[in-house]
Design an enzyme around this catalytic site. Structure first.
Site, PDB file in Angstrom:
ATOM      1  N   HIS A  52       0.861  -1.190   0.000  1.00 37.65           N
ATOM      2  CA  HIS A  52       0.000   0.000   0.000  1.00 37.65           C
ATOM      3  C   HIS A  52       0.899   1.244   0.000  1.00 37.65           C
ATOM      4  O   HIS A  52       1.855   1.311   0.779  1.00 37.65           O
ATOM      5  CB  HIS A  52      -0.921  -0.001   1.225  1.00 37.65           C
ATOM      6  CG  HIS A  52      -1.863   1.157   1.199  1.00 37.65           C
ATOM      7  ND1 HIS A  52      -2.991   1.171   0.409  1.00 37.65           N
ATOM      8  CD2 HIS A  52      -1.802   2.370   1.804  1.00 37.65           C
ATOM      9  CE1 HIS A  52      -3.602   2.335   0.545  1.00 37.65           C
ATOM     10  NE2 HIS A  52      -2.899   3.076   1.386  1.00 37.65           N
ATOM     11  N   GLU A  84      -9.765  -9.550   6.480  1.00 39.80           N
ATOM     12  CA  GLU A  84     -11.099  -9.254   5.932  1.00 39.80           C
ATOM     13  C   GLU A  84     -11.355  -7.753   5.763  1.00 39.80           C
ATOM     14  O   GLU A  84     -12.266  -7.360   5.026  1.00 39.80           O
ATOM     15  CB  GLU A  84     -12.192  -9.874   6.813  1.00 39.80           C
ATOM     16  CG  GLU A  84     -12.418 -11.366   6.594  1.00 39.80           C
ATOM     17  CD  GLU A  84     -11.372 -12.270   7.232  1.00 39.80           C
ATOM     18  OE1 GLU A  84     -10.414 -11.751   7.862  1.00 39.80           O
ATOM     19  OE2 GLU A  84     -11.503 -13.501   7.091  1.00 39.80           O
TER      20      GLU A  84
HETATM   21  C1  GAR Z   1       1.534   0.905  -6.416  1.00 41.77           C
HETATM   22  O1  GAR Z   1       1.861   2.226  -6.061  1.00 41.77           O
HETATM   23  C2  GAR Z   1       0.868   0.202  -5.249  1.00 41.77           C
HETATM   24  O2  GAR Z   1       1.377   0.579  -4.016  1.00 41.77           O
HETATM   25  C3  GAR Z   1      -0.556   0.682  -5.420  1.00 41.77           C
HETATM   26  O3  GAR Z   1      -0.770   0.631  -6.808  1.00 41.77           O
HETATM   27  C4  GAR Z   1       0.456   0.894  -7.488  1.00 41.77           C
HETATM   28  C5  GAR Z   1       0.685  -0.196  -8.529  1.00 41.77           C
HETATM   29  O4  GAR Z   1       1.795   0.117  -9.323  1.00 41.77           O
HETATM   30  N1  GAR Z   1      -1.466  -0.161  -4.689  1.00 41.77           N
HETATM   31  C6  GAR Z   1      -2.546   0.307  -4.069  1.00 41.77           C
HETATM   32  O5  GAR Z   1      -2.896   1.462  -4.116  1.00 41.77           O
HETATM   33  C7  GAR Z   1      -3.341  -0.749  -3.284  1.00 41.77           C
HETATM   34  N2  GAR Z   1      -4.303  -0.113  -2.445  1.00 41.77           N
HETATM   35  P1  GAR Z   1       2.524  -1.012 -10.201  1.00 41.77           P
HETATM   36  O6  GAR Z   1       1.457  -1.710 -11.039  1.00 41.77           O
HETATM   37  O7  GAR Z   1       3.467  -0.211 -11.076  1.00 41.77           O
HETATM   38  O8  GAR Z   1       3.244  -1.948  -9.269  1.00 41.77           O
END
Ligand code: GAR
Length: 211
Positions: A110, A148
């Protein structure tokens, strides 16, 4: 050998970091059994193909209803006999049956320091927009087990990253990826592969490696 499935939705830069760290030996004793995307156009699928890693798209759009999608996703992961499911930018709500079947065996990255800027609606760039709107001076990233709730599971690793004057959500996102996400996600997988990560009373304990 820790068998992992990496679940993705988009760019796949975290997937790339995992692949690179397995290839250079920083993540030890780990193989990617499958990359699964919910989006057939995800660049992450190209990244997997380039490294000859099995990859497939399982999209909710291809099923009559959500339950059928959830069942195929879970059955696929059970058939693969993976030890760990890695959510690397997977923008799909994880069904409760999967959490039950893989208790403390699903990890997520995250892009903030949980419990700030997390929960429903906080994903991708929205997280960085909210951090900048609040004016925080430090943000970062968190790797946690999935339970969950939304972003409520036991925290494995966190890394802080400075917010700078003039940052846009895109600039801050990139700095957090470079300085935190691409480091702590591979590190968490390596620690789990080494058997160093335990969950006790809902909290993660990281044990020293015995040589
Ligand atoms: C990343 O920044 C990850 O932390 C975020 O999506 C991006 C995916 O980038 N995830 C979230 O926000 C989950 N809640 P990527 O496809 O280049 O790895």
């Amino acid at each position: 050998m820790l068998r992992i499935a990496v679940l993705v939705s988009g760019g796949g830069t975290n997937l790339q970091a995992i692949i690179d760290r397995i290839e250079d030996g920083t993540i030890r004793n780990t193989e990617i059994a499958m990359v699964i995307s919910n989006n057939k156009n995800a660049k992450a699928l190209e990244r997997a193909a380039k490294h000859h890693i099995p990859a497939q798209c399982i999209s909710p759009k291809d099923f009559e209803n959500r339950d059928m999608f959830n069942k195929v996703l879970l059955d696929t992961l059970l058939d693969l006999k993976v030890d760990l499911i890695v959510l690397a930018g997977f923008m799909v709500v994880i069904p409760p049956e999967m959490i039950r079947s893989f208790r403390n065996r699903i990890i997520n990255i995250h892009p903030s320091l949980i419990p700030s800027f997390c929960g429903t609606g906080y994903y991708g760039l929205h997280v960085h927009e909210a951090a900048l709107a609040r004016g925080v001076k430090v943000s970062g990233a968190t790797v946690h087990f999935v339970d969950e709730g939304t972003d409520t599971g036991p925290i494995i690793l966190q890394k802080a990253v400075e917010v700078k004057t003039g940052d846009t959500p895109e600039v801050l996102q990139r700095r957090i990826m470079e300085e935190a996400e691409w480091k702590i996600m591979p590190k968490a997988i390596d620690l789990i592969a080494a058997g160093c990560v335990k969950v006790v009373d809902g909290h993660v304990i990281i044990e020293e490696e015995t040589a």
